[in-house]
Structures are given as structure tokens and as C-alpha cells.
Design an enzyme around this catalytic site. Structure first.
Site, short mmCIF file in Angstrom:
data_model
loop_
_atom_site.label_atom_id
_atom_site.label_comp_id
_atom_site.label_asym_id
_atom_site.label_seq_id
_atom_site.Cartn_x
_atom_site.Cartn_y
_atom_site.Cartn_z
N ASP A 194 -28.90 -18.98 -14.45
CA ASP A 194 -28.30 -18.13 -13.65
C ASP A 194 -28.84 -16.95 -12.54
OD1 ASP A 194 -24.85 -18.15 -12.64
OD2 ASP A 194 -26.02 -16.78 -11.87
N ASN A 199 -15.09 -21.59 -14.76
CA ASN A 199 -14.01 -20.73 -13.70
C ASN A 199 -13.97 -22.07 -12.49
OD1 ASN A 199 -14.63 -18.30 -15.34
ND2 ASN A 199 -16.40 -18.31 -13.72
N GLY A 259 -12.23 -17.14 -11.00
CA GLY A 259 -13.21 -16.62 -10.64
C GLY A 259 -14.17 -17.35 -10.72
N GLN A 260 -13.65 -18.20 -10.19
CA GLN A 260 -14.71 -19.42 -9.25
C GLN A 260 -15.31 -19.09 -7.97
OE1 GLN A 260 -13.78 -23.73 -8.57
NE2 GLN A 260 -15.63 -24.41 -8.27
N HIS A 301 -19.53 -26.12 -11.98
CA HIS A 301 -19.71 -25.73 -13.31
C HIS A 301 -19.86 -25.25 -14.38
CE1 HIS A 301 -19.12 -22.86 -10.66
NE2 HIS A 301 -19.46 -21.36 -10.61
N HIS A 347 -20.06 -22.69 -17.25
CA HIS A 347 -21.55 -21.13 -17.30
C HIS A 347 -22.10 -21.61 -19.13
CE1 HIS A 347 -20.90 -18.68 -13.83
NE2 HIS A 347 -19.70 -19.72 -14.11
P1 AMP Z 1 -18.91 -19.08 -11.21
O1 AMP Z 1 -18.22 -17.25 -10.05
O2 AMP Z 1 -18.16 -19.31 -11.37
O3 AMP Z 1 -18.77 -19.55 -9.56
O4 AMP Z 1 -20.33 -18.98 -11.04
C1 AMP Z 1 -21.38 -19.03 -9.81
C2 AMP Z 1 -22.99 -19.00 -10.71
O5 AMP Z 1 -23.67 -19.05 -9.97
C3 AMP Z 1 -22.53 -17.29 -10.25
O6 AMP Z 1 -22.92 -16.92 -12.02
C4 AMP Z 1 -24.37 -17.16 -9.16
O7 AMP Z 1 -24.77 -16.32 -10.07
C5 AMP Z 1 -24.38 -18.54 -9.98
N1 AMP Z 1 -25.39 -18.98 -8.67
C6 AMP Z 1 -25.11 -19.09 -7.62
N2 AMP Z 1 -25.65 -19.21 -6.77
C7 AMP Z 1 -27.19 -19.54 -7.14
C8 AMP Z 1 -28.30 -20.29 -7.48
N3 AMP Z 1 -29.16 -20.45 -6.16
N4 AMP Z 1 -29.23 -19.76 -8.74
C9 AMP Z 1 -28.65 -20.04 -9.65
N5 AMP Z 1 -27.82 -19.64 -10.15
C10 AMP Z 1 -26.29 -19.13 -8.54
#
Ligand code: AMP
Ligand code: ZN
Length: 112
Positions: free
Chosen positions: A30, A85, A91-92, A98, A100
Site C-alpha cells: 500500500d 472496506n 471506507g472504500q 481489494h 488489506h
Molecule cells: P480502500 O480505502 O479500502 O479503498 O483502500 C485503498 C487503498 O489503496 C488505500 O490504502 C491507498 O493507500 C491504496 N492505494 C491507492 N492507490 C494506490 C497505488 N497506486 N499504489 C498502492 N496503493 C494504493
């Protein structure tokens, strides 16, 4: 999905620190880590959210992939957290399914 940032990572168009990959699943770090280990595990095919995931086998594979990574990263014994999420209240922020994987510190409960 050409506009999807995670699809672009799968396609190699956006750089990411890839940790593990199969044809169906990709794991990468991340970019805004919330724990010493913070990995994202995604299906390589575009699925918007858990609400759109039709294949229970794929969901099981994502979970097993996260579990195996936790073992490989040495997190399994002390423990770790897997988070998925879904949609705005969940919180998505990236609408490509994905999981985490967070570890390397004690997690709090309840989550924010
Ligand atoms: P969510 O809030 O559950 O949708 O999580 C999205 C996650 O994607 C967040 O923790 C971001 O930091 C991560 N994220 C977004 N863009 C990228 C990227 N290009 N490379 C790595 N992580 C990313
Ligand atoms: Zn996508």
C-alpha cells in the site's frame, strides 16, 4: 477498466511494489501504509467491490492468499488483520476489490 488504478497496476502501466502474483491474484504494498506491513491483495480481473463479487471461490482464494502472505511475512504467530472496506460507509476509496493485510503492530478495536 482503463480508468481503474488497480487495473493499471495489473497491466504494468502504474508502478507498484509487487510482492506476489498469480494469474488471478496480485499483492503489492500500500502506498500509504497504516502498519509496518500493509499489503493489498487484489483479483487481476476488475471487480468493483465485494458487492459485485460473484465467485465465492475467488473470495476464498483472496483470503487464503492473504493468510499465506501473513505466514510468509512472519506475521502469523503474533497476529495480523485482514480488512475489506466496501462502499463509502465502509471506507472504500478504490473501487477495485481489494483485501488489506495489516501487521507488525498491535491493532485496535473498534476500528475507526
Ligand atoms: P480502500 O480505502 O479500502 O479503498 O483502500 C485503498 C487503498 O489503496 C488505500 O490504502 C491507498 O493507500 C491504496 N492505494 C491507492 N492507490 C494506490 C497505488 N497506486 N499504489 C498502492 N496503493 C494504493
Ligand atoms: Zn480495476
Amino acid at each position: 477498466m482503463s480508468g481503474c488504478i488497480f487495473c493499471r497496476i495489473v497491466a504494468g502501466e502504474v508502478p507498484a511494489q509487487i510482492v506476489k502474483k498469480t494469474d488471478a491474484i496480485l499483492a503489492f504494498t500500500d502506498m500509504n501504509p497504516q502498519a509496518p506491513t500493509h499489503l493489498l491483495i487484489i483479483p487481476t480481473m476488475h471487480i468493483g467491490s465485494l458487492n459485485d463479487a460473484k465467485d465465492p471461490n475467488l473470495l476464498g482464494s483472496l483470503l487464503a492468499f492473504a493468510r499465506d502472505l501473513a505466514k510468509e511475512k512472519g506475521l502469523a504467530t503474533r497476529g495480523y488483520r485482514v480488512v475489506l472496506n466496501t462502499n463509502p460507509d465502509g471506507g472504500q476509496t478504490v473501487f477495485h476489490l481489494h483485501v488489506h493485510l495489516l501487521g507488525g503492530r498491535v491493532m485496535n478495536w473498534p476500528p475507526g
